[in-house]
Enzyme design. Structure first.
Site, PDB file in Angstrom:
ATOM      1  N   HIS A 168      42.796  36.874  43.569  1.00  9.24           N
ATOM      2  CA  HIS A 168      43.336  38.104  44.153  1.00  9.24           C
ATOM      3  C   HIS A 168      42.538  38.414  45.412  1.00  9.24           C
ATOM      4  O   HIS A 168      41.318  38.570  45.364  1.00  9.24           O
ATOM      5  CB  HIS A 168      43.224  39.251  43.146  1.00  9.24           C
ATOM      6  CG  HIS A 168      44.037  40.455  43.484  1.00  9.24           C
ATOM      7  ND1 HIS A 168      43.796  41.225  44.612  1.00  9.24           N
ATOM      8  CD2 HIS A 168      45.092  41.022  42.849  1.00  9.24           C
ATOM      9  CE1 HIS A 168      44.667  42.209  44.648  1.00  9.24           C
ATOM     10  NE2 HIS A 168      45.465  42.125  43.595  1.00  9.24           N
ATOM     11  N   ALA A 169      43.213  38.502  46.549  1.00 10.64           N
ATOM     12  CA  ALA A 169      42.529  38.674  47.836  1.00 10.64           C
ATOM     13  C   ALA A 169      41.886  40.045  47.982  1.00 10.64           C
ATOM     14  O   ALA A 169      40.962  40.210  48.788  1.00 10.64           O
ATOM     15  CB  ALA A 169      43.502  38.426  48.988  1.00 10.64           C
ATOM     16  N   ASP A 170      42.372  41.040  47.243  1.00 10.67           N
ATOM     17  CA  ASP A 170      41.853  42.397  47.389  1.00 10.67           C
ATOM     18  C   ASP A 170      41.713  43.045  46.014  1.00 10.67           C
ATOM     19  O   ASP A 170      42.392  44.027  45.707  1.00 10.67           O
ATOM     20  CB  ASP A 170      42.778  43.220  48.294  1.00 10.67           C
ATOM     21  CG  ASP A 170      42.180  44.570  48.674  1.00 10.67           C
ATOM     22  OD1 ASP A 170      40.947  44.733  48.534  1.00 10.67           O
ATOM     23  OD2 ASP A 170      42.934  45.454  49.107  1.00 10.67           O
ATOM     24  N   LEU A 171      40.821  42.491  45.209  1.00  9.44           N
ATOM     25  CA  LEU A 171      40.627  43.002  43.857  1.00  9.44           C
ATOM     26  C   LEU A 171      39.842  44.310  43.919  1.00  9.44           C
ATOM     27  O   LEU A 171      38.633  44.323  44.140  1.00  9.44           O
ATOM     28  CB  LEU A 171      39.879  41.973  43.009  1.00  9.44           C
ATOM     29  CG  LEU A 171      39.710  42.322  41.526  1.00  9.44           C
ATOM     30  CD1 LEU A 171      41.060  42.492  40.841  1.00  9.44           C
ATOM     31  CD2 LEU A 171      38.879  41.251  40.822  1.00  9.44           C
ATOM     32  N   ASN A 175      44.292  48.347  42.550  1.00 13.13           N
ATOM     33  CA  ASN A 175      45.205  47.258  42.221  1.00 13.13           C
ATOM     34  C   ASN A 175      45.135  46.831  40.754  1.00 13.13           C
ATOM     35  O   ASN A 175      45.645  45.775  40.388  1.00 13.13           O
ATOM     36  CB  ASN A 175      44.933  46.058  43.134  1.00 13.13           C
ATOM     37  CG  ASN A 175      45.384  46.331  44.561  1.00 13.13           C
ATOM     38  OD1 ASN A 175      46.325  47.087  44.771  1.00 13.13           O
ATOM     39  ND2 ASN A 175      44.712  45.739  45.523  1.00 13.13           N
TER      40      ASN A 175
END
Length: 243
Positions: A168-171, A175
């Protein structure tokens, strides 16, 4: 149910959709005003380039317009450099969500996506099924409802994705969705499936940690945060990722 990809192309761009979810998707699906006219726009935030909750023939869905953040947004707005349809943000995320579903991981169900190309640039949108009665981890933290039990569940959730190689690029805490039945990860823009490795997995975890601290999880002190939230999260993460 396996995803059934269908593509509709026209002079302006293309729509990619899952025919197993909806046998027909047209351009109006990506226009909040079209849903407003039908009295099917339930909620909208952020104006142009924001998120809308829409009541579609496929059920209640989330319509998200891709937009840049940071300093680049001032220059590029919602435009991205064209490198081919398969490299668009929306096609990539749509297909990653399909792989996540095939792995039986709890993520949003992809319904449709669209890009519109102008010269060397494109804009994009994505529609996913809305996860009902959900609260973000950030909301639970703000409301004082984030405890060690929930933290353990978050650790197990992240571990399941990491074990399958889903990055996940933006954990962050916004989110992670929490419902009465289970937890979900959402917003897989720029995410991808990669070979599991401790280096990127730990980087991902530290990103989540920074998000929690930034949102106030350590207001009672770093030691309290470690004992009450972070240690339970990591404990369950490590047990699950090695299961």
């Amino acid at each position: 149910m396996a995803m059934q990809e269908r593509i509709r192309e026209d002079a302006a761009g293309a729509i990619l959709f899952d025919a197993a979810v909806s046998p027909q998707v047209d351009a109006d699906w990506f226009d909040p005003e079209a849903w407003r006219v039908r009295n099917a726009l339930r909620q909208q935030s952020g104006g142009r380039g924001g998120v809308a909750i829409i009541d579609t023939p496929a059920g209640e869905c989330v319509l998200r317009h891709y937009r840049r953040g940071g300093m680049v947004a001032k220059l590029m707005g919602d435009r991205y450099l064209w490198k081919g349809a398969d490299h668009t943000r929306c096609f990539a995320e749509f297909r990653l969500l399909g792989r996540i579903a095939a792995l039986d991981l709890p993520g949003p169900q992809a319904v449709a996506c669209r890009y519109r190309r102008t010269g060397f640039f494109y804009t994009a949108d994505l529609i996913t099924r809305r996860i009902a009665d959900a609260h973000t981890l950030a909301e639970l933290l703000t409301e004082g409802r984030l405890d060690g039990e929930v933290a353990e569940l978050v650790g197990a959730l992240v571990a399941r994705f990491h074990r399958a190689g889903i990055w996940h690029a933006d954990l962050n805490a916004h989110n992670v969705l929490v419902t009465a039945e289970q937890l979900y990860l959402i917003d897989f823009d720029r995410g991808r499936q990669r070979e599991p490795a401790e280096s990127w997995q730990q980087d991902n975890l530290q990103r989540l940690r920074r998000s929690l601290v930034k949102l106030g999880a350590a207001t009672q002190g770093e030691a309290a945060f470690e004992e009450q939230l972070w240690k339970p999260l990591v404990y369950r993460y490590e047990r699950t990722v090695r299961a």
